[in-house]
Design an enzyme around this catalytic site. Structure first.
Site, mmCIF file in Angstrom:
data_model
loop_
_atom_site.group_PDB
_atom_site.id
_atom_site.type_symbol
_atom_site.label_atom_id
_atom_site.label_comp_id
_atom_site.label_asym_id
_atom_site.label_seq_id
_atom_site.Cartn_x
_atom_site.Cartn_y
_atom_site.Cartn_z
ATOM 1 N N GLU A 164 -6.116 6.454 -2.638
ATOM 2 C CA GLU A 164 -6.142 5.461 -1.563
ATOM 3 C C GLU A 164 -6.522 4.078 -2.089
ATOM 4 O O GLU A 164 -5.938 3.066 -1.720
ATOM 5 C CB GLU A 164 -7.131 5.888 -0.477
ATOM 6 C CG GLU A 164 -6.498 6.613 0.679
ATOM 7 C CD GLU A 164 -5.395 5.792 1.330
ATOM 8 O OE1 GLU A 164 -5.639 4.634 1.691
ATOM 9 O OE2 GLU A 164 -4.279 6.312 1.460
ATOM 10 N N HIS A 199 1.688 4.352 -3.019
ATOM 11 C CA HIS A 199 1.523 5.811 -2.987
ATOM 12 C C HIS A 199 2.639 6.484 -3.793
ATOM 13 O O HIS A 199 2.413 7.487 -4.465
ATOM 14 C CB HIS A 199 1.535 6.335 -1.547
ATOM 15 C CG HIS A 199 0.215 6.224 -0.853
ATOM 16 N ND1 HIS A 199 -0.960 6.706 -1.395
ATOM 17 C CD2 HIS A 199 -0.120 5.696 0.352
ATOM 18 C CE1 HIS A 199 -1.953 6.471 -0.548
ATOM 19 N NE2 HIS A 199 -1.477 5.851 0.516
ATOM 20 N N HIS A 227 -9.718 7.749 2.976
ATOM 21 C CA HIS A 227 -9.685 6.319 3.306
ATOM 22 C C HIS A 227 -11.070 5.685 3.271
ATOM 23 O O HIS A 227 -11.210 4.474 3.377
ATOM 24 C CB HIS A 227 -9.061 6.098 4.684
ATOM 25 C CG HIS A 227 -7.631 6.533 4.757
ATOM 26 N ND1 HIS A 227 -7.272 7.808 5.100
ATOM 27 C CD2 HIS A 227 -6.486 5.880 4.472
ATOM 28 C CE1 HIS A 227 -5.960 7.915 5.058
ATOM 29 N NE2 HIS A 227 -5.453 6.764 4.673
ATOM 30 N N HIS A 274 0.834 -1.196 0.000
ATOM 31 C CA HIS A 274 0.000 0.000 0.000
ATOM 32 C C HIS A 274 0.874 1.253 0.000
ATOM 33 O O HIS A 274 0.686 2.165 -0.816
ATOM 34 C CB HIS A 274 -0.922 -0.032 1.231
ATOM 35 C CG HIS A 274 -1.803 1.164 1.389
ATOM 36 N ND1 HIS A 274 -3.160 1.116 1.221
ATOM 37 C CD2 HIS A 274 -1.514 2.450 1.701
ATOM 38 C CE1 HIS A 274 -3.679 2.319 1.422
ATOM 39 N NE2 HIS A 274 -2.683 3.153 1.713
ATOM 40 N N GLU A 275 1.841 1.306 0.907
ATOM 41 C CA GLU A 275 2.657 2.520 1.049
ATOM 42 C C GLU A 275 3.507 2.778 -0.195
ATOM 43 O O GLU A 275 3.585 3.903 -0.688
ATOM 44 C CB GLU A 275 3.563 2.416 2.281
ATOM 45 C CG GLU A 275 2.833 2.234 3.599
ATOM 46 C CD GLU A 275 1.838 3.331 3.897
ATOM 47 O OE1 GLU A 275 1.974 4.441 3.356
ATOM 48 O OE2 GLU A 275 0.906 3.071 4.668
HETATM 49 ZN ZN LIG Z 1 -2.708 5.215 1.945
#
Ligand SMILES: [Zn+2]
Length: 512
Positions: free
Chosen positions: A356, A336, A418, A332-333
């Protein structure tokens, strides 16, 4: 007891030399200034006189070239020397420099000669007041043209630095209208997430580098990714994790290298997922690895990606939490960072929700890619984070978290990013798995339809191509539907079942 071990440490002189970041030329995607020049000329030729007359100029963000020679040239836009936020454009050029159209957030031409009535100092005070960080300061102010559906407005983009009460650093971007002095929009540059994990990935192989008689947790085969122990600190890089035995961690939290091994493993699997699935060579597609920091602050139950340090940071979690170093969180990170270097989706409103969701989608696909029996693939986000076992988010029916949206409505753009991500997460689940009950969940549709999934591989390929080729900084849900349909047409044909399923899955979440 689970042990996280390194096998086959790398010890040659050449690899030691490469222990730092690899040179950007290592398999870097070719960047063509020629393509840039042609793209701008074509854009001006096909966009009417406004682009030429308004003193607009462009810089190159990147070029993506398809196997058939089609070029997708991503441009940043300026007017009267000021950046045009939301003016970013992707020019699509076929073989032989033929015009195939352009994708852009908003085409509005900024008003020439617009003047700021509010001083930069005033804008700074307004921006500081808009921040909820515990400590805050103005780190920079830039006059910009901010484009939205209503047109283009002269604004100050003020970056407010500092930190929140829980220790998360702040890089809040606040757009202050340069005429009225009012806040137009704001978003955090530090993308923090309540995702996390632990030491649940068992015994794995991680890349290390022998330096003298000590092994460093530094992966020369993946862009020089390094893992650092912040030892409770909140800045800098702390200490590079090293081991005399080439074994990192022991599977327990009593050993502080266990979380470091999880972070290194997550970075490795994410790198490999993007490389082996899409041919993407690192977050920036330039062969350069990011770095990871573990043991951030004290009782910190979060993890975050920062573009400014090009790094990932993980807390150890407080009461009820494990360290936030799970596979889906790592994926996930890092995603980004991929989003920032491709579509650049603004982290507010609908584009923020899509940003997100993109991280949740590829974080999930990283988990499937790793095929680790200790953390099998699923459509839950952060299911390893909490001692209760409750995930943070659900893709089959996002509202199960109590806050996310299952279906599109005009209120979605007002939700936290989110939660507005729920619509796209739900879309992706329907596209990949289909509606109704399955081994992975039970997914309703908003229109009562039945959707038959096309699988993770195709659904992921469609989302990745939409992200890298068609989405821009202000893409909204309607734009995401159009971008994924274009991607599906490219990959499978506009008459394909895949294309039809993309349309059906969006309609099933009320994006028509
Ligand atoms: Zn995120």
């Amino acid at each position: 007891m689970r042990r996280t071990t390194l096998l086959g440490g790398l010890a040659t002189a050449a690899l030691l030399a490469a222990a730092g970041t690899l040179p950007a030329t290592a398999s870097a995607a070719p960047v063509s200034t020629d393509a840039f020049t042609r793209a701008v000329a074509q854009l001006k030729a096909h966009s009417g006189s406004a682009l030429v007359a308004d003193g607009q100029s462009f810089t190159l963000k990147n070029v993506q070239t398809d196997a058939d020679g089609t070029e997708h040239v991503r441009l940043n836009r300026y007017a009267d020397g000021l950046p045009v936020l939301g003016g970013d454009t992707v020019v699509h050029l076929g073989k032989g420099n033929t015009w195939k159209g352009a994708s852009q957030s908003l085409a509005a031409a900024p008003t020439r000669g617009a003047k700021a009535r509010v001083s930069a100092a005033t804008a700074g005070r307004v921006a500081l007041a808009a921040s909820t960080a515990a400590t805050r300061r103005v780190d920079g102010t830039q006059l910009v043209h901010d484009a939205d559906a209503a047109g283009t407005t002269l604004a100050y983009e003020v970056v407010v630095g500092g930190a929140y009460a829980d220790g998360t650093p702040s890089e809040l971007h606040v757009l202050v209208d340069a005429t009225t002095g009012k806040v137009r929009d704001s978003w955090e540059g530090v993308q923090r997430d309540g995702t996390g994990n632990t030491f649940h990935s068992g015994t794995v192989t991680v890349g290390s580098t022998l330096s003298g008689s000590t092994y460093q947790l530094a992966d020369a085969t993946r862009g020089g990714h390094k893992t650092y122990d912040l030892n409770g600190g909140t800045s800098g890089t702390g200490t590079l994790v090293t081991s005399a035995s080439n074994v990192f961690g022991d599977g327990t939290l009593a050993n502080r290298q266990t979380a470091a091994a999880d972070a290194a493993y997550g970075a490795q699997e994410t790198w490999d997922f993007y490389k082996n699935t899409f041919g993407r060579n690192g977050i920036r597609n330039d062969g350069v690895g990011a770095y990871s920091r573990v043991h951030y602050s004290t009782n910190y139950a979060n993890a975050f990606w920062s573009d400014s340090c090009f790094c990932m940071t993980y807390g150890d979690g407080g009461s009820g939490w494990y360290p936030l170093t799970s596979l889906d969180v790592a994926g996930h990170e890092m995603t980004h960072g991929v989003t920032s270097n491709t579509a650049g989706l603004r982290y507010s409103g609908e584009s923020g929700g899509l940003n997100e969701a993109t991280s949740d989608i590829f974080g999930t696909l990283v988990e499937f890619y790793a095929a680790n029996s200790k953390d099998a693939g699923d459509y839950l986000i952060g299911e390893k984070l909490r001692t209760s076992g409750a995930p943070l988010r659900y893709m089959d029916k996002p509202s199960k978290d109590g806050a996310s949206a299952d279906c599109y409505s005009t209120r979605v753009k007002s939700l936290d990013v989110h939660y507005s991500s729920g619509v796209a997460n739900h879309f992706f689940y329907l596209l990949a798995v289909g509606s109704g009950s399955s081994a992975y969940g039970n997914s309703p549709t908003c229109n009562g339809s039945t959707v038959t999934g096309i699988g993770n591989a195709k659904a992921g390929a469609i989302w990745y191509r939409a992200l890298t080729t068609y989405m821009t900084s202000r893409t909204d849900y309607a734009g995401a539907r159009a971008a994924t349909l274009s991607a599906a047409a490219d990959l499978y044909g506009s008459g394909s079942a895949e294309y039809t399923t993309v349309a059906a899955a969006w309609s099933a979440v009320s994006v028509n």
